[in-house]
Design a protein around this motif. Structure first.
Motif, short mmCIF file in Angstrom:
data_model
loop_
_atom_site.label_atom_id
_atom_site.label_comp_id
_atom_site.label_asym_id
_atom_site.label_seq_id
_atom_site.Cartn_x
_atom_site.Cartn_y
_atom_site.Cartn_z
N VAL A 8 0.82 -1.08 -0.03
CA VAL A 8 -0.23 0.12 -0.09
C VAL A 8 1.00 1.37 0.02
CG1 VAL A 8 -1.74 1.48 1.37
CG2 VAL A 8 -1.61 -1.31 1.26
N PRO A 9 0.68 2.07 -0.95
CA PRO A 9 1.55 3.56 -0.90
C PRO A 9 1.27 4.23 0.40
CG PRO A 9 0.12 3.15 -2.87
CD PRO A 9 -0.37 2.18 -2.06
N GLN A 10 2.30 4.78 0.76
CA GLN A 10 2.36 5.63 2.05
C GLN A 10 1.25 6.68 2.06
OE1 GLN A 10 6.11 7.03 3.78
NE2 GLN A 10 7.41 5.69 2.46
N PRO A 11 1.01 7.48 1.12
CA PRO A 11 -0.10 8.50 1.31
C PRO A 11 -1.61 7.95 1.43
CG PRO A 11 1.23 8.95 -0.71
CD PRO A 11 1.64 7.68 -0.21
N LEU A 12 -1.75 6.63 1.01
CA LEU A 12 -2.97 5.89 1.44
C LEU A 12 -3.09 5.60 2.46
CD1 LEU A 12 -5.77 5.11 0.28
CD2 LEU A 12 -4.54 2.98 -0.48
N VAL A 13 -1.79 5.24 3.28
CA VAL A 13 -1.87 4.61 4.68
C VAL A 13 -2.43 5.74 5.42
CG1 VAL A 13 -0.33 3.90 6.46
CG2 VAL A 13 -0.07 2.73 4.22
N TYR A 14 -1.62 6.98 5.16
CA TYR A 14 -1.72 8.28 6.16
C TYR A 14 -3.07 8.77 6.06
CZ TYR A 14 3.03 8.43 7.70
OH TYR A 14 4.15 8.12 7.99
N LEU A 15 -3.70 8.48 4.71
CA LEU A 15 -5.19 9.00 4.55
C LEU A 15 -5.93 8.16 5.53
CD1 LEU A 15 -7.38 10.60 3.05
CD2 LEU A 15 -7.22 8.97 1.29
N MET A 16 -6.00 6.87 5.38
CA MET A 16 -6.92 6.14 6.29
C MET A 16 -6.68 6.35 7.68
SD MET A 16 -8.53 4.42 3.87
CE MET A 16 -9.46 4.05 5.08
N VAL A 17 -5.57 6.58 8.25
CA VAL A 17 -5.16 7.07 9.66
C VAL A 17 -5.97 8.24 9.81
CG1 VAL A 17 -3.33 7.84 11.29
CG2 VAL A 17 -3.03 5.83 9.83
N PHE A 18 -5.83 9.21 8.97
CA PHE A 18 -6.43 10.67 9.11
C PHE A 18 -8.08 10.37 9.25
CE2 PHE A 18 -8.85 13.88 6.79
CZ PHE A 18 -8.77 15.14 7.71
N LEU A 19 -8.70 9.60 8.47
CA LEU A 19 -10.11 9.27 8.46
C LEU A 19 -10.52 8.82 9.73
CD1 LEU A 19 -10.67 8.08 4.86
CD2 LEU A 19 -11.38 10.67 5.81
N GLY A 20 -9.62 7.79 10.25
CA GLY A 20 -10.18 6.99 11.58
C GLY A 20 -9.92 7.79 12.65
N MET A 21 -8.90 8.83 12.64
CA MET A 21 -8.72 9.69 13.82
C MET A 21 -9.78 10.76 13.87
SD MET A 21 -4.61 10.07 13.93
CE MET A 21 -4.48 10.95 15.10
N LEU A 22 -10.09 11.40 12.47
CA LEU A 22 -10.98 12.50 12.50
C LEU A 22 -12.49 12.00 12.86
CD1 LEU A 22 -12.14 15.00 10.83
CD2 LEU A 22 -12.84 13.66 9.08
N THR A 23 -13.12 10.79 12.59
CA THR A 23 -14.34 10.41 13.11
C THR A 23 -14.23 10.28 14.65
OG1 THR A 23 -13.84 8.11 12.51
CG2 THR A 23 -15.22 9.37 11.05
N LEU A 24 -12.98 9.86 15.38
CA LEU A 24 -12.81 9.63 16.70
C LEU A 24 -12.96 10.98 17.25
CD1 LEU A 24 -12.29 7.27 18.82
CD2 LEU A 24 -9.76 7.80 18.45
N ASN A 25 -12.26 12.07 16.85
CA ASN A 25 -12.27 13.29 17.19
C ASN A 25 -13.57 14.06 17.44
OD1 ASN A 25 -9.53 13.92 18.15
ND2 ASN A 25 -8.97 13.89 16.10
N LEU A 26 -14.56 13.48 16.50
CA LEU A 26 -15.71 14.20 16.76
C LEU A 26 -16.48 14.29 17.85
CD1 LEU A 26 -17.36 12.54 13.36
CD2 LEU A 26 -16.63 15.03 13.50
N THR A 27 -16.19 13.33 18.76
CA THR A 27 -16.68 13.07 20.19
C THR A 27 -16.30 13.92 21.26
OG1 THR A 27 -15.39 11.45 20.77
CG2 THR A 27 -17.07 10.77 19.45
N TRP A 28 -14.99 14.56 21.09
CA TRP A 28 -14.16 15.19 22.16
C TRP A 28 -15.15 16.29 22.76
CZ3 TRP A 28 -10.22 13.85 25.26
CH2 TRP A 28 -9.46 12.62 24.84
N SER A 29 -15.36 17.24 22.20
CA SER A 29 -16.09 18.49 22.84
C SER A 29 -17.80 18.20 23.00
CB SER A 29 -16.04 19.81 21.97
OG SER A 29 -16.81 19.48 20.71
#
Length: 500
Positions: free
Chosen positions: A357-378
């Motif tokens: 898997v290309p590196q940019p795609l790896v970081y994109l998936m990490v970004f999406l997983g963390m984005l949805t997780l961060n929706l809950t904080w505030s």
């Protein structure tokens, strides 16, 4: 703002005296509505106070995750494996959660400015001294002391925001406050990796935040505003005993269920934040012709985390604010859907870190997983503040910290490390594990976070059943307190009139 606009008059008091709770609640909402969505009424010193709190929150999380950015260097320096590396964070979080109830009790009764200043000074000094510790055990001791200092700040800071603002203005300020968490965490990875590269020693990464901490102490002591408890709601409710506070919280279903849900968020966040750079490094280093270091991976992971937090935290708050007028239980529902959406994204990200898997795609998936997780904080922070009455909010924050960390990120880094080490022994029982075995072992250990996210989503759905009822209870209690506080002044006015 004209204080009379939120102080009940005689007819208002009669509504409460007659037991008309629905009318009292409507009265409170109407009187607070003038400030609910109006940022123009926020004063300069209130903005300064929120800005200082956000600055301290930023360096707070920088300090927590500086080590995660140089974890491979730490393992080498102390000659430790995954289990002991994860235990460093566990010691910090255990101290943090154990002392949180103490600071919660103090925060509901004494000067919050002084308590927070003491805490920031303590963790800054302990971080600096700990960076010189040559042995693993002594280093653990000072990481525990850092956790004690940070407990004082994290427990009390949100309650100051709750006493300055109400309604959607409070939600916006909380989103700004919690925006600093992922950004600070990302900066922690970056500071750790950059300081290590420049100084040639990972310990210098720990010597940056103490300087910033000294500035924070001065700002809190001399600039920050510490409002009266319940000031924004004009409640002036009296404190009760600690035993009564705890009994009140345990019997509050929205608070307890949202705390269990947030525990799942803390579990996942703690595991991924601590092991994320190490896992990605193990996966990407197996790609042919790729020359990467743990420092470069930590730097990119930090940037991705900052971007995900910068978008996710305010986006979650914005979605909830837009849905509340049409959907009273929107807050827990948004959190539930965010966690359930995050689970397959995190799973895909864990699979993506492979040679094919290309590196940019790896970081994109990490970004999406963390984005949805961060929706809950505030949103979770907002829930705690509006389902708990003002004089119990520091205790509530402390109780949530205790539970969420005790069952969440206090154990998740260590648990993932233990699972990973056991899998290494299973996959490679008679020889040192290869890079592939190390990668697979850590990957399988991290899969547990996906199941925990689904569990957290279920707890948020359960919270939605009780949230409207519990919020109304708090509004009624505040309305009754407003009416009771207005009675003496009204009686005095009548006496003066009679005397004339």
């Amino acid at each position: 703002m004209d204080q009379s606009s939120i102080t009940p008059n005689a007819s208002d008091q009669q509504l409460v005296a007659n037991g008309d709770n629905e009318s009292a609640t409507s009265l409170l909402q109407d009187k607070q509505g003038r400030r609910r969505d109006n940022l123009s009424e926020v004063t300069f010193f209130e903005y300064m106070t929120v800005g200082i709190l956000c600055y301290v929150n930023l360096i707070n999380y920088m300090d927590r995750f500086t080590l995660a950015g140089v974890l491979d260097n730490v393992k080498t320096a102390f000659s430790i494996e995954d289990d002991k590396a994860g235990f460093i964070q566990t010691v910090f979080v255990v101290a943090y959660m154990v002392f949180a109830p103490i600071f919660g009790y103090l925060g509901d009764r004494y000067s919050r400015r002084c308590i927070m200043s003491f805490g920031v000074a303590l963790w800054s000094l302990m971080t600096l001294v700990g960076s010189f510790m040559p042995e693993y055990k002594s280093f653990l001791l000072f990481r525990g002391l850092v956790g004690i200092g940070e407990a004082s700040y994290s427990t009390i800071a949100p309650t100051i925001i709750s006493d300055l603002f109400v309604g959607n203005v409070r939600s916006k300020m909380l989103a700004f406050f919690y925006f600093a968490i992922p950004v600070g965490s990302g900066l922690g990875y970056i500071v750790g990796s950059v300081a290590t590269a420049v100084a040639g020693n990972w310990r210098w990464g720990l010597r940056v935040t103490p300087i910033l901490g000294a500035v924070a102490v001065m700002l809190m002591l001399w600039v920050m505003k510490d409002p009266e408890r319940g000031a924004a709601e004009e409640s002036h409710m009296k404190t009760t005993t600690y035993k009564e506070d705890l009994k009140y919280l345990v019997k509050n279903p929205s608070f307890m269920l949202s705390t269990l849900a947030f525990t799942c968020v803390a579990f996942v966040t703690g595991a991924l934040a601590w092991w994320g750079p190490q896992f990605i490094f193990l996966g990407l280093s197996r790609q042919p012709g790729v020359d990467i270091t743990i420092g470069s991976v930590s730097y990119k992971f930090g940037l991705v985390g900052m971007a995900a937090g910068a978008m996710g935290v305010p986006l979650g708050s914005l979605i909830a604010q837009r849905l509340r007028p049409r959907l009273p239980d929107a807050d827990p529902l948004v959190c539930a859907l965010a966690l359930i959406a995050s689970a397959p994204l995190v799973y895909t990200a864990l699979l993506a870190a492979s040679p094919s898997v290309p590196q940019p795609l790896v970081y994109l998936m990490v970004f999406l997983g963390m984005l949805t997780l961060n929706l809950t904080w505030s949103i979770v922070a907002d829930i705690v503040l509006y389902v708990v009455v003002p004089p119990k909010r520091s205790t509530a924050e402390a109780f949530q910290i205790l539970i969420s960390h005790m069952l969440g990120d206090a154990g998740s880094p260590y648990l993932v490390g233990v699972i990973s080490e056991n899998l290494k022994r299973k996959f490679s029982p008679f020889e040192a594990p290869s890079k592939l075995v190390e990668f697979r072992s850590l990957q399988y250990a991290l899969f547990v976070t996906c199941f925990v996210e689904i569990l957290g989503g279920l707890f948020f759905f359960l919270t939605a059943i009780y949230i409207v009822k519990d919020k109304l209870k708090v509004e009624r209690a505040i309305a009754e307190a407003q009416a009771q506080n207005a009675e003496p002044s009204h009686s005095t006015a009548e006496s003066s009139s009679a005397a004339e």
